[in-house]
Design an enzyme around this catalytic site. Structure first.
Site, mmCIF file in Angstrom:
data_model
loop_
_atom_site.group_PDB
_atom_site.id
_atom_site.type_symbol
_atom_site.label_atom_id
_atom_site.label_comp_id
_atom_site.label_asym_id
_atom_site.label_seq_id
_atom_site.Cartn_x
_atom_site.Cartn_y
_atom_site.Cartn_z
ATOM 1 N N GLY A 163 -4.808 1.255 6.491
ATOM 2 C CA GLY A 163 -4.220 -0.064 6.252
ATOM 3 C C GLY A 163 -5.042 -1.174 6.899
ATOM 4 C CG ASP A 164 -5.626 -0.940 10.979
ATOM 5 O OD1 ASP A 164 -4.491 -1.324 10.639
ATOM 6 O OD2 ASP A 164 -5.828 -0.170 11.934
ATOM 7 C CB SER A 200 -0.956 -0.018 1.193
ATOM 8 O OG SER A 200 -0.252 0.093 2.405
ATOM 9 C CG MET A 201 2.515 2.120 -2.698
ATOM 10 S SD MET A 201 3.145 2.024 -4.385
ATOM 11 C CE MET A 201 1.616 1.983 -5.320
ATOM 12 N N GLY A 202 -0.355 4.716 0.415
ATOM 13 C CA GLY A 202 -1.126 5.898 0.779
ATOM 14 C C GLY A 202 -1.987 6.381 -0.372
ATOM 15 N N GLY A 255 -2.265 4.750 -3.827
ATOM 16 C CA GLY A 255 -2.974 3.487 -4.049
ATOM 17 C C GLY A 255 -2.181 2.284 -3.572
HETATM 18 N N1 ATP Z 1 -4.607 10.121 1.184
HETATM 19 C C1 ATP Z 1 -5.204 9.046 0.644
HETATM 20 N N2 ATP Z 1 -5.990 9.186 -0.460
HETATM 21 C C2 ATP Z 1 -6.609 8.121 -1.016
HETATM 22 N N3 ATP Z 1 -6.467 6.870 -0.543
HETATM 23 C C3 ATP Z 1 -5.692 6.659 0.519
HETATM 24 C C4 ATP Z 1 -5.021 7.737 1.195
HETATM 25 N N4 ATP Z 1 -4.330 7.229 2.234
HETATM 26 C C5 ATP Z 1 -4.571 5.904 2.238
HETATM 27 N N5 ATP Z 1 -5.375 5.564 1.211
HETATM 28 C C6 ATP Z 1 -5.886 4.219 0.881
HETATM 29 O O1 ATP Z 1 -5.617 3.351 1.978
HETATM 30 C C7 ATP Z 1 -4.699 2.323 1.589
HETATM 31 C C8 ATP Z 1 -3.757 2.017 2.721
HETATM 32 O O2 ATP Z 1 -3.070 3.202 3.070
HETATM 33 P P1 ATP Z 1 -1.563 3.237 3.580
HETATM 34 O O3 ATP Z 1 -0.645 2.808 2.505
HETATM 35 O O4 ATP Z 1 -1.346 4.568 4.159
HETATM 36 O O5 ATP Z 1 -1.600 2.098 4.694
HETATM 37 P P2 ATP Z 1 -0.762 1.964 6.032
HETATM 38 O O6 ATP Z 1 0.464 2.816 5.957
HETATM 39 O O7 ATP Z 1 -0.581 0.523 6.266
HETATM 40 O O8 ATP Z 1 -1.777 2.562 7.079
HETATM 41 P P3 ATP Z 1 -1.930 2.279 8.642
HETATM 42 O O9 ATP Z 1 -1.479 3.545 9.273
HETATM 43 O O10 ATP Z 1 -3.385 2.017 8.832
HETATM 44 O O11 ATP Z 1 -1.073 1.098 8.989
HETATM 45 C C9 ATP Z 1 -4.025 2.843 0.322
HETATM 46 O O12 ATP Z 1 -3.552 1.789 -0.482
HETATM 47 C C10 ATP Z 1 -5.169 3.626 -0.331
HETATM 48 O O13 ATP Z 1 -6.066 2.742 -0.982
HETATM 49 MG MG MG Z 2 -0.161 -0.381 8.116
#
Ligand code: ATP
Ligand code: MG
Length: 321
Positions: free
Chosen positions: A253-254, A222-224, A227
């Site tokens: 992410g959860d 996942s890349m925030g 996507g």
């Molecule tokens: N600013 C954003 N805009 C659109 N979609 C987002 C955004 N941030 C997160 N997402 C969605 O949420 C998914 C997971 O986000 P992210 O990669 O930040 O996960 P994470 O770092 O594991 O988060 P966590 O803090 O819950 O562990 C992304 O792949 C995307 O689909």
């Molecule tokens: Mg995470």
């Protein structure tokens, strides 16, 4: 079909709302709330709302269980948490809307005893008889062996059951060696365990492919807001989310992990999995708290995400392990 989420180091999330936070002075708060938290607890909360029979385990300090028990009874989540002496940690989040700033103070958590770790192992043994999917999520309490996820994964797999792993650093690195069914690192966690800062998408995909193995069928990076990449041996799909009005990025992410489990239970294709898991994450960031208030939102977000096939033929071959 029962899902179990495992949270070894849950937390009570204390959110304090106040404008114009000043350090080293007296501040006036406006509102405060306590919510049951921890990654596995959040995953369970989403899955229960989605309609799955869900159980939770891990460790809870016996002195402040009320907020968790309330959530579990509201959502009919089966509570298999092992009670340990002391209190579950509280993480404080100060939300300053006037300055658009958020300040977090995260505590380390309580260390479970060796006896409690054994009780957990017995509990996993019991749950693996009847449950098909296990989500192991979050970091570890202090002094718990970093091999614990690997040990639990091996135990669950002996019963032929599936695991999704979402963790970081050593716990993730060692957990991967036990070959969980799905791994969901974010891009930073992937960089950390591979020791490579990855700029090019092909480099990210290549690093993810190297984590695939006989039992590990899917890596989701996942890349925030960029996507996510959904990587299997056969194909890779890149998902780009639509522009949405974000309420919080906590738990994105959860929610995605919950969506991955839901997609696998339904036996969806990679493309449909990518849509559903991303839709879960978008519901996550557009609502406060780990809830799916309206299942129609999932449907509409799933339609709005963009998918791109990345043909593996154009990529360097994955190095055999
Ligand atoms: N600013 C954003 N805009 C659109 N979609 C987002 C955004 N941030 C997160 N997402 C969605 O949420 C998914 C997971 O986000 P992210 O990669 O930040 O996960 P994470 O770092 O594991 O988060 P966590 O803090 O819950 O562990 C992304 O792949 C995307 O689909
Ligand atoms: Mg995470």
């Amino acid at each position: 079909m029962k899902v179990v989420t495992v949270t070894l180091n849950p937390a009570i999330d204390q959110t304090v709302r106040m404008d114009n936070l000043q350090v080293n002075s007296v501040n006036r708060g406006q509102a405060m709330q306590f919510d049951a938290g921890g990654k596995g607890v959040n995953v369970a909360s989403y899955l229960a709302d989605y309609g799955y029979e869900t159980a939770v385990t891990g460790f809870l300090g016996e002195e402040n269980t009320a907020v968790f028990e309330k959530l579990f009874s509201q959502k009919k989540i089966q509570d298999h948490f092992i009670r340990i002496p002391g209190r579950t940690r509280t993480n404080v989040k100060i939300v300053d809307e006037a300055n658009q700033q958020t300040t977090d103070i995260n505590m380390p958590g309580e260390t479970p005893t060796a006896a409690a770790l054994q009780t957990l192992s017995d509990k996993i043994e019991e749950l693996a008889q009847s449950c098909d999917w296990f989500a192991l999520a979050g970091n570890l309490p202090p002094h718990v062996p970093t091999s614990i996820y690997a040990t639990l994964i091996a135990q669950i797999q002996q019963h032929g059951k599936n695991v999704v792993l979402d963790s970081s650093r050593e716990a993730l690195r060692e957990g991967i060696l036990a070959q969980p069914t799905i791994i969901k690192p974010n891009i930073h966690e992937l960089a950390e365990i591979t020791g490579k800062e990855m700029v090019e998408e092909t480099a990210v995909i290549h690093a993810a492919q190297q984590l695939l193995s006989d039992n590990t069928k899917m890596i989701v990076v996942s890349m925030g807001k960029q996507g996510a990449l959904f990587v299997t041996k056969q194909q890779t799909i890149k998902v780009t989310p639509p522009n949405v009005k974000i309420k919080t990025t906590v738990g994105a992410g959860d929610a995605m992990v919950a969506g991955l489990v839901a997609a696998h239970i339904q036996g969806l294709s990679l493309a449909e999995t990518a849509r559903l898991a991303t839709a879960f994450s978008l519901v996550g960031i557009t609502h406060i708290g780990a809830h799916l208030p309206d299942l129609n939102d999932l449907q509409s977000f799933a339609q709005q995400v963009q998918l791109k096939q990345v043909h593996s033929a154009t990529l360097p071959p994955a190095v055999a392990k």
